[in-house]
Structure formats: structure tokens, C-alpha cells
Scaffold this active site. Structure first.
Site, short mmCIF file in Angstrom:
data_model
loop_
_atom_site.label_atom_id
_atom_site.label_comp_id
_atom_site.label_asym_id
_atom_site.label_seq_id
_atom_site.Cartn_x
_atom_site.Cartn_y
_atom_site.Cartn_z
N GLY A 62 0.84 -1.20 0.00
CA GLY A 62 0.00 0.00 0.00
C GLY A 62 0.87 1.25 0.00
N GLY B 288 -0.36 4.61 0.16
CA GLY B 288 -1.01 5.84 0.60
C GLY B 288 -0.15 6.49 1.69
N PHE C 124 -12.58 22.23 13.44
CA PHE C 124 -13.17 21.04 12.84
C PHE C 124 -14.12 20.44 13.88
CE2 PHE C 124 -11.77 18.03 9.30
CZ PHE C 124 -11.65 19.03 8.37
N ASP D 95 -8.49 -4.63 0.73
CA ASP D 95 -7.61 -5.75 0.36
C ASP D 95 -6.77 -6.27 1.53
OD1 ASP D 95 -8.62 -5.26 -2.17
OD2 ASP D 95 -6.89 -4.11 -2.84
N GLN E 20 -17.87 4.79 9.56
CA GLN E 20 -18.26 6.20 9.58
C GLN E 20 -18.96 6.62 8.28
OE1 GLN E 20 -15.27 9.72 9.59
NE2 GLN E 20 -16.30 9.78 11.56
N HIS F 19 -19.98 9.85 6.56
CA HIS F 19 -19.66 11.29 6.64
C HIS F 19 -20.92 12.09 6.33
CE1 HIS F 19 -17.86 15.18 5.75
NE2 HIS F 19 -16.70 14.75 6.20
N LEU G 81 -17.02 13.60 -1.57
CA LEU G 81 -16.93 14.26 -0.28
C LEU G 81 -16.89 15.78 -0.37
CD1 LEU G 81 -16.56 13.59 2.76
CD2 LEU G 81 -14.14 14.04 2.41
N GLU H 184 -15.45 18.59 5.90
CA GLU H 184 -15.90 19.19 7.14
C GLU H 184 -15.31 20.60 7.31
OE1 GLU H 184 -16.12 16.31 10.29
OE2 GLU H 184 -15.12 17.68 11.65
N ARG I 147 -19.09 13.60 13.67
CA ARG I 147 -19.67 13.20 12.38
C ARG I 147 -20.87 12.27 12.53
NH1 ARG I 147 -14.15 12.41 8.79
NH2 ARG I 147 -13.81 14.64 8.49
N HIS J 289 -17.73 6.63 4.40
CA HIS J 289 -16.47 7.36 4.34
C HIS J 289 -15.26 6.63 4.90
CE1 HIS J 289 -13.99 10.86 3.97
NE2 HIS J 289 -13.84 11.03 5.26
N ARG K 32 -14.57 8.36 14.39
CA ARG K 32 -13.34 9.13 14.20
C ARG K 32 -13.64 10.62 14.08
NH1 ARG K 32 -10.82 11.27 9.89
NH2 ARG K 32 -11.96 10.18 8.25
N SER L 137 -7.49 11.24 10.87
CA SER L 137 -7.09 10.12 10.04
C SER L 137 -5.71 10.35 9.45
CB SER L 137 -8.11 9.91 8.93
OG SER L 137 -7.62 8.94 8.04
#
Lengths: 233, 587
Positions: free
Chosen positions: B14, B16, B119, B221, B240, B242, B252, B255, B286, B353, B398, B403
Site C-alpha cells: 500500500g 497511501g 473542525f 484488500d 463512519q 460522513h 466528499l 468538514e 460526524r 467514508h 473518528r 485520520s
């Protein structure tokens, strides 16, 4: 009523040469963007290959050539497109299969401009200060999503892909030259001062025309040139 | 079978934010690290994160990591592990400063320091006034972070396997993670990558829902790979939704819009969040805001001809603020909702989300499972970070901005721990042939020809089923029906076949493998949800509307073998400060 498509097909395992294949979708199929349509076509024919991920124009996966113009399928509204909608892979790159092209050279050019912040000062315990105005100069540069729409629409890049860095990489070169925190200006300019790497840009401006994020690589390139000129005075 | 092999010290699956932050830590620690990603790294879903990343820098309003910790514990509805939460909130400032040094183009204040916006769920002084804790790069924070982390990995010379799909983990008989079987998309050929330590950082599973903010690649995955390796998934019932996705589409709307002063109105033009959360209003957690919107629509106070959405108003912020701080949102709203938020409100409705649950880990990123000596024994060599993991800092819900923080704090921590593991485990262990054979059987199952069920049909039915039977409001009856339907779909999937059996860049095959993963993770979700007889955070039961700390202040563990559930205690004891005992959660 139907929406008609003509899509470039090539699978090197089975096809001796590429061909265009026709597909149709019903007008009421629900597809709004071209990517929606490609996904529905893939449900009819699972052998059609293309890249996609975010489906909202931020990841840069689904750049293709649409009716002769490069763009992201996920943010190209179907209703604006002349039919049959002709979808081809990005031009000038080797085709791996169907709409999937080999972008390794594009990525190599990106790596070649050292696209990372270079600052050799001791590391402070807080952020490196940057004024809002200094930060503003990165707007229009850091948003690049590396979709390759620009570089693969650039004639200079088609002719000299091995020597001209192309608009996407040069935009990133400028992103770091323009960053008040970066200290490698001299080194970066040295690397770019070359008849090909930078100076093959002939301001044809295809890159500006096609950029889905409305960025302006041509302006970035002229700013690099200006910086080089200033340095030589 | 003669499958080519490659060998690295560390394998990161991964690319990200979590995978890249860990890989960077490893590369800087001079480990030989390979990153496998099914897409080119900057196509990972971190790129879509908008509003920002939390840290108590106190650049705009007074702040303290301890207040951040309180908000996170409360936001989690007391299901979060307080040791991990303390660790994350304490580390937040440092890792964000580090990101800035790496080059992330954060939005700035006149002082030159990082701008911070309010937030949801943020407070000063343990539940007092609204805090401003979220550090943005306009509303493209994930994009800015992901590209910067990729750039830093290029500088550090991390080795990338771009467009390789991970099929399965390879474990040896002593339970060590020793490698993975992966598939190269371009050639369609399998490859075994051997490594002494392996990190799963494969992100979320939002594609199990029909309406979602998630990219098409978010198919759970890594979580499914863990399940197939006998590792349980934790707290999967907490998904969650959103509050603000573009109505009818799911894309999205950050927020950050409400953080900058935007608010929600219903069909009667009422600012309805004032009724549900008198204090925090539109910046309540949320889960709270999503339930409020669904309730408004259900009770007939929606907007539009079908009264099936609400409006997010931000035109009063002024053109300058919108163009400067929310340019990406404006672009999305104009493209997909055909409204320019400078002039008109955006139609929004809740959208799937983020999964709070995932592969159970401790705060070092080690995957922990119940074996012989208690509920949390490390699986040697195996780590997980990010949305696919459950550390658990998010508990039952969350907070926005936590995140991206989770990715970098625990990515860094896992990288450090993996370096230590390499010191103690100096040699590669043998990869058992039978583990490779098993993974290959999984892959070659899709070579089966014939006129079977279509993968697309099963996938679309699954997504609709999860939305209808495991959505915002849940009951026993609905969830039980959901289990029944997912079991049926799982059986249908066994009979699915592909039409296209070619090798080169066969994305149909990838989609089939992804659907298997989605199916495994959906099962974990609905089974875990049906068992939890209380309402907590994102898990809202109409038949059990109250939180029940006496019976349910515990983490769920779902095992794939027999769809069995187990439970383990919440870690209520922080590292150094006093615990925050559960109390009623109001905003």
C-alpha cells in the site's frame, strides 16, 4: 436513443494491430461523466482495460484522449461530447493495452527534476516560516496530479521524449524553485540549463489547453527561463 | 511451480499516506524497503483527503495535546484505546512539523506559521469553547501530503513495485509473516516477495457501500488478506458515514466547509443542527451530524423535489475565503452538483467514508491477536497502519483531521519498531511452498472458464445490500437479514467467472479479486454489527438506542473461520495521564 462510442482496443496477446471498437449505451443509462460510461461499457465487455481510481478528478489515473483532446474521463461530462465519442490512449506513449499507456518515461522525467524540498539548514523545532504571500506563489503548482495530459499533448515532448523534460516535470521544477523554503536554486538551474531539457519548449501551449486542473506549465517554464536569464546577468 | 522471487528487508503493501510514511522511516533507517501498490502511489486514496490534519499547535487559538486527547476519547464514544490516543495526540505536533520540513505546502498565517481551522468535535479545555486544531493545505491536504511523502521516498530511494496487486500474505508454520504473493498488472505474472517484516497499509473498504466518498480502489484488500491469514478484524461494525457527500453521488465535501463557518439547512430553511447539538451545532461529531441529517430527511424536512437531501450553505463566507481556503470544494461542487458555492448552497447527504475498525494492532503498529497468553500477542514480522488497521485511536467514531494524523504518527512508529525487529531477526525465514501454493490457488481460481455469475452483478448487489442492511440506523431484524443476504452473495461469488482470461493488464481479474476482498470485509462488518446490542458512535441501533458500558465497553474481534466473534477489553489506561472515564456524550 443511444450514446455511441468508438474505443481504441489493443491487447498484444491477441491482436496483431490496434483497432477501434464501437459500443453503445442507452441514453438513460445514468452515466454523467465519461468514466461512468466506460465503467458501464466494461460491464458489457470485461476485456476493456483502463486505469481509474478516485473518480472525482484528484488522482490523475484516468487520463485518456477524448475526441482528439487529452482529459480525465471522470470529469468530462458526456453531454458535451460529439458522437461517436472517440476514446484513445494518451498519444505518444507505448500502449500496454487498450487505454493503458506506459508512463515510465513520464515518471522518470518527474524524478529527474529532484521533486523534493532541499534545505540544508539545521532543522528547527517549529515549522520553517513562510509568509502567506510566499505560500501563494506555490498555488497553481503544487496541485499537479501527474495525470500526464500535458506532457503527452506536447509536440516537443513527442519529438524529444528522451531529452526534453516536458511540461509536467518542468512545472514541478518551478514548484521547488518558487518555494521560499528551498535552497537548491543554483543546482536546480544548473540541471535545467541545457538546450533540450528546458529550452525545447516552444510555447505551443497545448499543456495549458488540456490541463484538467487548469494549471499553467508554460508560464512556469517561462519563469524558469527568466530566472536563468537573471542569473546570467 | 516456478515463481520468480525478490527479497527485501521490509515489504510495505500500500502506497497511501501510511505506507509511504512507514517506508520513509525504514529507508531513512537504511533498511532495504519495497513498496507494493496496485496503483501508482499518488493515485492512492490519501490524495482525496481535504480538510486537514490535527495537532495542538495552538497557532490560532490556545490548545493543548491533552485537550486533543480528551476530544478524541469522547469522539470515540469511549471505545478508543487511551494509551494509543495519548501517544498520537502527544506526537501530533512533532510529526506535523516534520511534514512541513519535508515540504508540505501548508496554508500560512501572517506570522508565517501554519494556519489552523476549527473542525468537528474539537474543544478547548476539555469540552469548553471550539478549538482550531486542523492544519490544512487549502482543502487539498491529502494531495499535498501524499505527493510530499512520495517525493521524500524518491529522495530516499525507496524501491517501488507500481501496479502490483497483493494476492495474499505468506506465513510460515511458526506464524511468522515471511512474504507476500503479488501479481504484476502489466504482465499478469505472479511474483513472490520475501521480507523479514511486512506492513499492511492498504486503506479502507468504502466500496462495500453504494454511496461512498471512497475511490474505486478502496476494497479492503489488506483487511481481507489478514482474515485469510487467520487474523481477526476488530470493531468492524463501526463504519463512519460522513455527513456531507454530494447528494446522489457521494463525493466528499470537507468538514472544513463547516469549520470555516458553513452550516446545514433543511427544507424549511432551518439551521437544524442547533436542535441536535445546541453547543457545537454543525461542528458536532460526524456520527451525530449524519444521524441528524438522515432524521431530518426521514421526517419530511429534506430539500429538493424528492425532499431527499439537505443544503450546505457557505455563500456567506464570501468569495475570497471560498476561493482561497476551499478551492477544491468549489471545483467539486461546480463539476458534480452544478452549483457554484459562492452563490448557492451545495445539496448534500451522508456518504460512506471511513472504517474505524480494521486489523488489530498495538501502538507500535504490530498486528496483535489472541493466541495463548492473552488477547494481544504480536504476530511476528507483521505490522499494519492506517485505515486498514485498528490501533484503536478512533474507537466508535473518528474525528475529522485525525485520520491523516493516524497515518503519519503510527507510520513513523511502525517504521521505528520494524527497524528494531530487523536488528533482532537478522535472517530471512524460509517461505513454505505450501503457503505459496495456497495463495496461487486463490489467484488461479479466476482462470475457471464457463458461463458463471457476473462479477459486476454480485458487486453491485453487495453494495446495495450493505447500504440497505448495514447503514446509519440498524435493528436486529435488518442486520440478520443482511447477514443472510451477504452469505448468499458470497455463495454466488463462488460461481462467478470472468469472460476475459488474458494476462496483460487484465483489470477484470483485479476487480474479481477485489470483490472477494470486499465480500470478506462486508461479512465481518455485518456479523459484528448484528452482535453488538447497544448504540455507540457510528453504530446506531434503533432497538438498543443507549450506550451500554456495562456489557459493551469492549472491542469486537471477528474471525473468518466460522464467522466467529470474540471480544477484548478497551485499554482505558493512558500512558502517563489519568484515564477519561466514560460519561454521557453530548455536543
Amino acid at each position: 436513443m443511444t450514446i455511441r462510442f468508438s474505443i481504441y482496443r489493443y491487447n498484444p496477446e491477441n491482436d496483431r494491430r490496434p483497432y477501434m471498437q464501437s459500443y453503445e449505451l442507452q441514453n438513460d443509462c445514468g452515466a454523467v461523466m465519461l468514466l461512468d460510461a466506460l465503467l458501464l461499457i466494461k460491464q458489457q465487455d470485461d476485456s476493456l482495460s483502463f486505469r481509474r481510481s478516485c473518480r472525482e478528478g484528484v488522482c490523475g489515473s484516468d487520463a485518456v484522449n477524448i475526441n482528439g483532446r487529452n482529459g480525465l474521463a471522470c470529469i468530462t461530462p458526456l453531454k458535451d461530447l460529439k458522437q461517436p465519442v472517440e476514446v484513445r490512449p494518451l498519444p505518444g506513449r507505448p500502449v500496454i493495452r487498450d487505454l493503458v499507456v506506459d508512463l515510465s518515461q513520464f515518471y522518470a522525467q518527474y524524478r529527474a527534476v529532484k521533486p523534493w524540498l532541499i534545505n540544508n539548514d539545521p532543522v528547527p523545532e517549529i515549522e520553517r516560516l513562510q509568509s502567506p504571500a510566499e505560500r501563494d506563489s506555490l498555488d497553481g503548482l503544487y496541485e499537479c496530479i501527474l495525470c500526464a495530459c500535458c506532457s503527452t499533448s506536447c509536440p516537443s515532448f513527442w519529438w524529444n521524449p528522451d531529452r526534453f523534460l516536458g511540461p509536467a516535470a518542468l512545472l514541478q521544477a518551478w514548484r521547488f524553485l518558487a518555494d521560499s523554503r528551498d535552497q537548491a536554486t543554483g543546482e536546480r538551474l544548473d540541471d535545467l540549463e541545457d538546450p533540450y531539457r528546458l529550452f525545447r519548449c516552444h510555447t505551443i501551449m497545448n499543456c495549458v489547453e488540456v490541463c484538467p486542473k487548469e494549471l499553467n506549465p508554460t508560464r512556469a517554464i517561462s519563469q524558469i527561463k527568466e530566472m536563468l536569464v537573471r542569473r546570467s546577468l | 511451480m516456478n515463481i520468480p522471487r525478490r527479497r527485501f528487508d521490509c515489504l510495505v503493501i500500500g502506497a497511501g499516506g501510511a505506507g509511504l510514511r512507514t517506508a520513509l522511516q525504514l529507508a531513512q533507517g537504511e533498511a532495504h524497503v519495497a513498496v507494493v501498490s496496485k496503483v501508482f502511489p499518488t493515485r492512492s486514496h490519501t490524495v482525496a483527503a481535504q480538510g486537514g490534519i490535527n495537532a495542538a499547535l495552538g497557532n490560532v487559538l490556545p490548545d493543548d495535546w491533552h485537550w486533543h486527547m480528551y476530544d478524541t476519547v469522547k469522539g470515540s464514544d469511549y471505545l478508543g484505546d487511551q494509551d494509543a490516543i495519548e501517544y498520537m495526540c502527544r506526537a501530533a505536533a512533532r510529526v506535523i512539523i516534520e511534514l512541513e520540513h519535508y515540504g508540505v505546502p501548508f496554508t500560512r498565517l501572517d506570522s508565517g506559521r501554519i494556519y489552523q481551522r476549527p473542525f468537528g468535535g474539537q474543544s478547548q479545555n476539555f469540552g469548553g469553547d471550539q478549538a482550531a486544531r486542523t492544519c490544512p493545505a487549502a482543502d487539498r491536504t491529502g494531495h499535498a501530503m501524499l505527493h510530499t511523502l512520495y517525493q521524500q521516498n524518491l529522495r530516499a530511494k525507496t524501491y517501488f513495485f507500481d501496479e502490483f496487486f497483493a494476492i495474499d500474505l505468506l506465513m510460515d508454520d511458526q506464524g511468522y509473516a515471511v512474504g507476500a504473493l503479488v501479481l504484476e498488472l502489466e504482465t499478469g505474472e505472479p511474483l513472490v516477495i520475501e521480507a523479514r517484516t511486512i506492513l499492511l497499509a492498504t486503506g479502507g473498504n468504502g466500496r462495500m457501500y453504494r454511496t461512498t466518498s471512497n475511490a474505486l480502489i478502496n476494497t479492503g484488500d489488506g483487511m481481507a488478506m489478514a482474515l485469510r491469514a487467520g487474523i481477526p478484524l476488530q470493531d468492524m461494525e463501526f463504519y463512519q458515514i460522513h455527513p456531507t457527500g454530494i447528494a446522489g453521488l457521494g463525493a466528499l465535501i470537507s468538514e472544513g466547509v463547516r469549520g470555516e463557518g458553513g452550516y446545514l439547512i433543511n427544507g424549511e430553511g432551518e439551521r437544524f443542527m442547533e436542535r441536535y447539538a445546541p453547543h457545537a451545532k454543525d461542528l458536532a461529531s460526524r456520527d451525530v451530524v449524519s444521524r441528524s441529517i438522515v432524521t431530518e430527511v426521514r421526517e419530511g424536512r429534506g430539500c429538493g423535489p424528492k425532499k431527499d437531501y439537505v443544503l450546505l450553505k457557505l455563500d456567506h463566507l464570501g468569495t475570497d475565503i471560498i476561493k482561497k481556503r476551499l478551492p477544491g470544494i468549489r471545483e467539486l461542487a461546480m463539476r458534480f452538483a452544478h452549483v457554484d458555492p459562492v452563490e448557492r448552497p451545495i445539496p448534500v447527504y451522508p456518504t460512506a467514508h471511513y472504517v474505524m475498525g480494521g486489523i488489530p494492532t498495538d501502538r507500535f503498529g504490530r498486528v496483535v491477536v489472541p493466541v495463548a497468553h492473552g488477547p494481544e500477542e504480536a504476530v511476528p514480522g507483521l505490522y499494519a497502519v492506517g485505515e486498514c488497521a485498528c490501533v484503536s485511536v478512533h474507537g466508535a467514531n473518528r474525528l475529522g483531521g485525525n485520520s491523516l494524523l493516524d497515518l503519519v504518527v503510527f507510520g513513523r512508529a511502525a517504521g521505528n519498531h520494524m527497524l528494531g525487529y530487523l536488528e533482532e531477526n537478522r535472517y530471512h525465514r524460509l517461505v513454505p511452498e505450501k503457503a505459496i501454493d495456497k495463495a496461487m490457488t486463490h489467484l488461479t481460481r479466476w482462470d475457471r472458464k464457463g458461463d458463471g455469475e457476473s462479477v459486476d452483478d454480485v458487486r453491485e448487489t453487495l453494495r446495495k445490500t450493505m447500504e440497505d442492511y448495514c447503514g446509519v440506523f440498524r435493528t436486529q431484524e435488518v442486520l440478520d437479514e443482511g447477514i443472510k443476504r451477504v452469505v448468499e452473495l458470497d455463495q454466488r461469488l463462488q460461481h462467478a467467472t470472468l469472460r476475459d482470461h488474458s494476462k496483460i493488464f487484465n483489470t477484470a481479474r483485479i476487480e474479481a479479486l477485489e470483490l472477494e476482498n470486499l465480500m470478506d470485509v462486508s461479512m465481518a462488518t455485518v456479523v459484528s454489527a448484528a452482535a453488538r446490542k447497544e448504540s455507540r458512535g457510528a453504530h446506531s441501533r434503533l432497538d438498543y438506542p443507549k450506550r451500554d458500558d456495562k456489557n459493551w465497553l469492549k472491542h469486537t474481534l471477528f474471525f473468518q473461520d466460522g464467522n466467529v466473534l470474540d471480544y477484548k477489553p478497551v485499554r482505558m489506561k493512558p500512558l502517563t495521564v489519568d484515564p477519561f472515564p466514560p460519561k454521557e456524550r453530548v455536543y
